[in-house]
Write a protein that holds these residues in place. Structure first.
Motif, PDB file in Angstrom:
ATOM      1  N   THR A  83       1.023  -1.426  -0.041  1.00  0.00           N
ATOM      2  CA  THR A  83      -0.176  -0.191  -0.018  1.00  0.00           C
ATOM      3  C   THR A  83       0.823   1.079  -0.131  1.00  0.00           C
ATOM      4  OG1 THR A  83       0.198   0.211   2.004  1.00  0.00           O
ATOM      5  CG2 THR A  83      -1.813  -0.923   1.298  1.00  0.00           C
ATOM      6  N   LEU A  84       2.120   0.980   0.284  1.00  0.00           N
ATOM      7  CA  LEU A  84       3.079   2.461   1.128  1.00  0.00           C
ATOM      8  C   LEU A  84       3.127   2.253  -1.302  1.00  0.00           C
ATOM      9  CD1 LEU A  84       4.802   2.367   4.238  1.00  0.00           C
ATOM     10  CD2 LEU A  84       2.883   3.818   3.030  1.00  0.00           C
ATOM     11  N   GLY A  85       4.010   1.406  -1.601  1.00  0.00           N
ATOM     12  CA  GLY A  85       5.042   1.462  -2.154  1.00  0.00           C
ATOM     13  C   GLY A  85       6.068   1.557  -2.522  1.00  0.00           C
ATOM     14  N   GLU A  86       6.723   1.731  -3.335  1.00  0.00           N
ATOM     15  CA  GLU A  86       8.050   1.059  -3.390  1.00  0.00           C
ATOM     16  C   GLU A  86       9.465   2.591  -4.014  1.00  0.00           C
ATOM     17  OE1 GLU A  86       9.994  -2.023  -5.002  1.00  0.00           O
ATOM     18  OE2 GLU A  86       8.462  -3.651  -3.491  1.00  0.00           O
ATOM     19  N   LEU A  87      10.707   2.354  -3.519  1.00  0.00           N
ATOM     20  CA  LEU A  87      10.820   3.210  -4.097  1.00  0.00           C
ATOM     21  C   LEU A  87      12.011   3.090  -6.003  1.00  0.00           C
ATOM     22  CD1 LEU A  87      13.678   4.270  -0.577  1.00  0.00           C
ATOM     23  CD2 LEU A  87      12.439   5.463  -1.815  1.00  0.00           C
ATOM     24  N   PRO A  88      11.800   4.291  -6.536  1.00  0.00           N
ATOM     25  CA  PRO A  88      12.270   4.062  -7.772  1.00  0.00           C
ATOM     26  C   PRO A  88      13.772   3.436  -7.975  1.00  0.00           C
ATOM     27  CG  PRO A  88      11.471   6.684  -7.630  1.00  0.00           C
ATOM     28  CD  PRO A  88      11.221   5.299  -5.857  1.00  0.00           C
ATOM     29  N   ARG A  89      14.111   2.528  -8.681  1.00  0.00           N
ATOM     30  CA  ARG A  89      15.773   2.093  -8.206  1.00  0.00           C
ATOM     31  C   ARG A  89      16.502   2.482  -9.279  1.00  0.00           C
ATOM     32  NH1 ARG A  89      11.772  -2.103  -9.822  1.00  0.00           N
ATOM     33  NH2 ARG A  89      11.657  -3.954  -8.161  1.00  0.00           N
ATOM     34  N   THR A  90      18.248   2.802  -9.510  1.00  0.00           N
ATOM     35  CA  THR A  90      18.923   3.250 -10.087  1.00  0.00           C
ATOM     36  C   THR A  90      19.581   2.536 -10.806  1.00  0.00           C
ATOM     37  OG1 THR A  90      19.201   4.161  -7.689  1.00  0.00           O
ATOM     38  CG2 THR A  90      20.610   4.886  -9.737  1.00  0.00           C
ATOM     39  N   PRO A  91      18.673   2.218 -12.485  1.00  0.00           N
ATOM     40  CA  PRO A  91      19.018   1.050 -13.638  1.00  0.00           C
ATOM     41  C   PRO A  91      19.908   1.537 -14.351  1.00  0.00           C
ATOM     42  CG  PRO A  91      17.040   2.473 -13.687  1.00  0.00           C
ATOM     43  CD  PRO A  91      17.407   2.897 -12.430  1.00  0.00           C
ATOM     44  N   GLN A  92      20.809   0.573 -14.900  1.00  0.00           N
ATOM     45  CA  GLN A  92      21.999   1.115 -15.688  1.00  0.00           C
ATOM     46  C   GLN A  92      21.653   1.457 -17.147  1.00  0.00           C
ATOM     47  OE1 GLN A  92      25.513   1.829 -14.059  1.00  0.00           O
ATOM     48  NE2 GLN A  92      24.107   1.029 -12.127  1.00  0.00           N
ATOM     49  N   ALA A  93      21.036   3.164 -16.808  1.00  0.00           N
ATOM     50  CA  ALA A  93      20.356   2.851 -18.187  1.00  0.00           C
ATOM     51  C   ALA A  93      20.213   4.642 -18.377  1.00  0.00           C
ATOM     52  CB  ALA A  93      19.548   2.805 -18.466  1.00  0.00           C
ATOM     53  N   SER A  94      20.019   5.269 -19.889  1.00  0.00           N
ATOM     54  CA  SER A  94      20.181   6.536 -20.090  1.00  0.00           C
ATOM     55  C   SER A  94      18.190   7.257 -19.562  1.00  0.00           C
ATOM     56  CB  SER A  94      20.301   6.695 -21.475  1.00  0.00           C
ATOM     57  OG  SER A  94      19.651   6.090 -22.264  1.00  0.00           O
ATOM     58  N   ILE A  95      18.324   8.190 -19.476  1.00  0.00           N
ATOM     59  CA  ILE A  95      17.037   8.918 -19.496  1.00  0.00           C
ATOM     60  C   ILE A  95      16.421   8.732 -20.462  1.00  0.00           C
ATOM     61  CG2 ILE A  95      15.929  10.849 -19.468  1.00  0.00           C
ATOM     62  CD1 ILE A  95      18.589  12.457 -18.099  1.00  0.00           C
ATOM     63  N   GLN A  96      16.293   8.707 -21.654  1.00  0.00           N
ATOM     64  CA  GLN A  96      16.328   8.462 -23.347  1.00  0.00           C
ATOM     65  C   GLN A  96      15.468   6.768 -22.957  1.00  0.00           C
ATOM     66  OE1 GLN A  96      15.058  10.400 -25.285  1.00  0.00           O
ATOM     67  NE2 GLN A  96      14.134   8.920 -26.394  1.00  0.00           N
ATOM     68  N   GLN A  97      16.840   5.418 -22.475  1.00  0.00           N
ATOM     69  CA  GLN A  97      16.052   4.541 -22.520  1.00  0.00           C
ATOM     70  C   GLN A  97      14.555   4.360 -21.721  1.00  0.00           C
ATOM     71  OE1 GLN A  97      20.209   2.642 -21.347  1.00  0.00           O
ATOM     72  NE2 GLN A  97      20.213   1.710 -23.619  1.00  0.00           N
ATOM     73  N   LEU A  98      15.025   4.800 -20.245  1.00  0.00           N
ATOM     74  CA  LEU A  98      14.203   4.506 -19.424  1.00  0.00           C
ATOM     75  C   LEU A  98      12.968   5.514 -19.531  1.00  0.00           C
ATOM     76  CD1 LEU A  98      16.730   5.689 -16.000  1.00  0.00           C
ATOM     77  CD2 LEU A  98      15.289   3.769 -16.329  1.00  0.00           C
ATOM     78  N   LEU A  99      12.727   6.336 -20.632  1.00  0.00           N
ATOM     79  CA  LEU A  99      11.191   6.886 -20.564  1.00  0.00           C
ATOM     80  C   LEU A  99      10.893   6.126 -21.903  1.00  0.00           C
ATOM     81  CD1 LEU A  99      12.108  10.705 -20.974  1.00  0.00           C
ATOM     82  CD2 LEU A  99      10.899   9.610 -19.581  1.00  0.00           C
ATOM     83  N   GLU A 100      11.930   5.427 -23.149  1.00  0.00           N
ATOM     84  CA  GLU A 100      11.328   4.105 -24.209  1.00  0.00           C
ATOM     85  C   GLU A 100      11.192   3.155 -23.256  1.00  0.00           C
ATOM     86  OE1 GLU A 100      14.652   3.674 -26.982  1.00  0.00           O
ATOM     87  OE2 GLU A 100      14.281   6.316 -27.217  1.00  0.00           O
ATOM     88  N   LYS A 101      11.361   2.735 -22.741  1.00  0.00           N
ATOM     89  CA  LYS A 101      11.152   1.601 -21.691  1.00  0.00           C
ATOM     90  C   LYS A 101       9.662   2.080 -21.146  1.00  0.00           C
ATOM     91  CE  LYS A 101      11.857  -2.292 -18.660  1.00  0.00           C
ATOM     92  NZ  LYS A 101      13.478  -2.494 -18.147  1.00  0.00           N
ATOM     93  N   ALA A 102       9.333   3.124 -20.851  1.00  0.00           N
ATOM     94  CA  ALA A 102       7.913   3.365 -19.559  1.00  0.00           C
ATOM     95  C   ALA A 102       7.317   3.703 -20.931  1.00  0.00           C
ATOM     96  CB  ALA A 102       8.133   4.527 -19.277  1.00  0.00           C
ATOM     97  N   GLY A 103       7.153   4.468 -22.113  1.00  0.00           N
ATOM     98  CA  GLY A 103       6.423   4.248 -23.276  1.00  0.00           C
ATOM     99  C   GLY A 103       5.395   5.248 -22.823  1.00  0.00           C
ATOM    100  N   ASN A 104       4.145   4.991 -23.413  1.00  0.00           N
ATOM    101  CA  ASN A 104       2.885   5.131 -23.036  1.00  0.00           C
ATOM    102  C   ASN A 104       2.124   4.832 -21.864  1.00  0.00           C
ATOM    103  OD1 ASN A 104       3.149   6.942 -24.895  1.00  0.00           O
ATOM    104  ND2 ASN A 104       2.437   5.695 -26.105  1.00  0.00           N
ATOM    105  N   SER A 105       2.919   4.374 -21.168  1.00  0.00           N
ATOM    106  CA  SER A 105       2.191   2.819 -19.768  1.00  0.00           C
ATOM    107  C   SER A 105       1.971   4.008 -19.095  1.00  0.00           C
ATOM    108  CB  SER A 105       2.584   1.621 -19.716  1.00  0.00           C
ATOM    109  OG  SER A 105       2.203   1.396 -18.754  1.00  0.00           O
ATOM    110  N   THR A 106       0.711   3.851 -18.075  1.00  0.00           N
ATOM    111  CA  THR A 106       1.060   4.721 -16.865  1.00  0.00           C
ATOM    112  C   THR A 106       0.263   3.820 -15.953  1.00  0.00           C
ATOM    113  OG1 THR A 106      -1.654   4.414 -17.107  1.00  0.00           O
ATOM    114  CG2 THR A 106      -1.044   6.201 -18.308  1.00  0.00           C
ATOM    115  N   SER A 107       0.755   2.560 -16.293  1.00  0.00           N
ATOM    116  CA  SER A 107       1.332   1.728 -15.161  1.00  0.00           C
ATOM    117  C   SER A 107       1.655   2.268 -14.159  1.00  0.00           C
ATOM    118  CB  SER A 107       1.744   0.058 -15.476  1.00  0.00           C
ATOM    119  OG  SER A 107       3.203   0.545 -15.871  1.00  0.00           O
ATOM    120  N   GLU A 108       1.899   1.041 -12.846  1.00  0.00           N
ATOM    121  CA  GLU A 108       3.021   2.007 -11.051  1.00  0.00           C
ATOM    122  C   GLU A 108       4.672   1.419 -11.698  1.00  0.00           C
ATOM    123  OE1 GLU A 108       3.792   0.517  -7.245  1.00  0.00           O
ATOM    124  OE2 GLU A 108       2.021  -0.193  -7.964  1.00  0.00           O
TER     125      GLU A 108
END
Length: 585
Positions: free
Chosen positions: A27-52
């Motif tokens: 119910t609290l959720g979790e902290l974002p991880r610090t993946p070994q990826a660029s800003i662009q790669q992270l945003l591309e992976k998120a895409g248009n999804s609204t998921s957690e």
């Protein structure tokens, strides 16, 4: 690990000792991880999804953009998030990141607003690293918003959670810096807050006229009474530095003044005030330093003087008085001997670390007038100052402080010829005819000018406008017959001229009657120069210390200029009557 410490707003200190809780629930959720990826790669992976998961990727991307100093992109990513739909942990993470960005852009109020999301109500349940990050940014935002006491409380609350030695040390010094900057009215004990009260009591010990050894003894007594307080276990650096100063007693002082020429009478008054204060100190049981006199009009150069002073064993130079010499000192990178100049250089640039500057600056009085008027609830002002460089400097000082306090300066006139004063006042008062009310008139003038100005104001139906003036309109001696024309004017003045029963003043006036007139301000400055001679290390180590002097309440600015706060008086029936301090709004 999650530590249940407190809500973000406030909790009793005992809650800081709460036991560790379990990892955050779903119910609290979790902290974002610090993946070994660029800003662009992270945003591309998120895409248009609204998921957690997609939102966590966006938060990671925003944090990475912030760390790369790309604030615009970080803000754009955060703006794409629906914060209300996030769970408490990511919501706090996003709000904290927004606050950090706002602070980087010097927007403390916006930073504090970012820390008001609903998720912050459950911050005590969040991972400890997030609690630290959030509380530290909140403390910085409060400090930037001039809320020193809440900022200090925030840092005190977070202190038990810190583990990194450097972070602990930095937080410790930050707490001291915040409480040391508090005004006197905020140093009162707060029921139930033992640790904060210890800090406040320690600050109070530094706000006295006590000598260095007395102050160190008082600090040692405080440590003995509060052995487990963080500041007792580790003294702030500024207080620890006082011990080093105590081990270097002041034995020989140089008094560098012009003993010939136009400034000879001025320097004689300064010298007599200085020596009177030294003798008074000696009668009180102290061992004053030896004083060696040097004539600044006879030296070939400052380099020659300092070479001679060093060979004479001088540890501190008081002087010079000449403004041109003070400017030369201020332009140097360093001085061979610590020096307290008895004047100010025209530039506001910081001088060498060994140079301090002290004088009867009219600019101090102009700033005092602005502060006094603001405390009295005034909002709009006009000004009358003498024509010339001196008047321009006084007006500039008043204007800067007045506008910094939120006041509006509607107009100013430079007075010169007596026949022009009535016309100038009429022009100044035209603001009222244009529908702008005038709450006060700031006045810097001689006694003769002021005696003409006040009746002119009454003649032009402006006698009800309060006048706040510098000390220059007061001759220093009581003259009710002539000073009837000054009735109602408020002005700041040295304690020397407002407190005739001071022991040093009585002795000086008995020997030099001219010290009871406006010339007495110079005797007061000389007496205060002696007091400062042994207090400069304290003022430097504790920059918020204020000493009660005879020329005013003295403190040290960040550029090592001694500034004065002055008491206030008013002409009533042609006589000077002291005024009490106004109640802050």
């Amino acid at each position: 690990m999650t530590v249940r410490l407190r809500t973000l707003l406030s909790v009793p200190l005992i809650s800081l000792l709460a036991a560790c809780a379990n990892a955050p629930s779903n119910t609290l959720g979790e902290l974002p991880r610090t993946p070994q990826a660029s800003i662009q790669q992270l945003l591309e992976k998120a895409g248009n999804s609204t998921s957690e998961e997609a939102n966590m990727l966006r938060l990671s991307a925003a944090d990475l953009a912030y760390k790369q100093h790309n604030l615009t992109q970080a803000k754009q990513i955060l703006a794409s998030l629906q914060l209300q739909q996030l769970k408490p942990v990511p919501q706090v993470y996003a709000g904290t990141l927004s606050a950090e960005i706002a602070l980087t852009e010097n927007q403390p109020k916006q930073a504090l607003q970012a820390l008001q999301q609903p998720g912050f109500e459950r911050i005590a349940e969040l991972p400890v690293e997030q609690q630290i990050r959030t509380s530290l940014v909140k403390a910085r935002a409060l400090e930037a918003d001039q809320q020193q006491l809440p900022a200090a409380k925030e840092r005190i609350y977070i202190a038990p959670m810190l583990k990194d030695p450097q972070q602990i040390a930095d937080n410790h010094e930050a707490i001291w810096g915040l409480v040391a900057a508090l005004p006197a009215e905020q140093l009162q004990a707060i029921p139930g807050n033992t640790e904060l009260n210890g800090w406040l009591a320690l600050v109070s010990l530094t706000r006295t006229n006590a000598s260095l050894d007395q102050q160190i003894a008082a600090i040692d007594a405080w440590r003995a009474q509060n052995p487990n307080h963080p500041a007792a276990l580790q003294l702030p650096k500024a207080l620890a530095a006082l011990r080093t100063t105590e081990q270097q007693p002041l034995n020989r002082i140089a008094l560098l003044l012009p003993q010939q020429g136009q400034l000879a009478n001025v320097s004689k008054a300064l010298q007599d005030g200085f020596m009177a204060s030294l003798y008074e100190s000696q009668q009180e049981g102290t061992s004053p330093p030896a004083v060696i006199f040097y004539d600044s009009t006879q030296m070939r150069s400052l380099d020659d003087f300092y070479q001679r002073a060093k060979s004479d064993g001088i540890q501190l130079v008081i002087g010079p008085l000449e403004k041109s010499l003070v400017k030369q000192l201020n332009d140097r990178e360093q001085l061979p001997i610590t020096t307290l100049a008895l004047n100010y250089s025209d530039t506001q640039d910081e001088g060498p670390a060994q140079l301090y500057q002290f004088g009867l600056a009219a600019e101090d009085e102009a700033r005092e007038a602005a502060l006094r008027a603001k405390k009295d609830g005034k909002h709009t002002a006009v000004a009358l100052v003498p024509r010339g460089d001196w008047g321009d400097r006084v007006l500039a000082a008043f204007s800067r402080e007045w506008q910094a306090q939120g006041g509006a300066l509607l107009g100013a006139e430079r007075i010169d010829q007596p026949v022009e004063i009535a016309r100038q006042i009429s022009r100044l008062l035209q603001n009222r005819q244009n529908g702008q009310s005038i709450d006060l008139i700031f006045l810097a003038a001689t006694p003769q000018q002021a005696r003409q100005i006040n009746p002119t104001l009454a003649y032009q139906y402006a006698g009800n406008i309060p006048v706040y003036a510098t000390s220059h309109l007061y001759t220093g001696t009581s003259n009710p017959a002539q000073d009837q024309d000054l009735n109602g004017i408020q002005f700041c003045e040295t304690p020397w001229l407002l407190e005739p029963n001071n022991p040093i003043r009585r002795k000086v006036v008995a020997q030099w009657p001219q010290a009871a007139s406006s010339f007495g301000r110079l005797y007061a400055m000389g007496a205060d120069a002696y007091m400062l001679s042994s207090r400069l290390p304290q003022l430097k180590a504790l920059p918020n210390t204020e000493l009660e002097g005879l020329s005013g309440e003295l403190s040290l600015s960040s550029t090592q200029r001694v500034t004065r706060k002055l008491p206030w008086a008013q002409f009533i029936n042609g006589q000077v009557q002291p005024l009490t301090q106004p109640t802050p709004l």
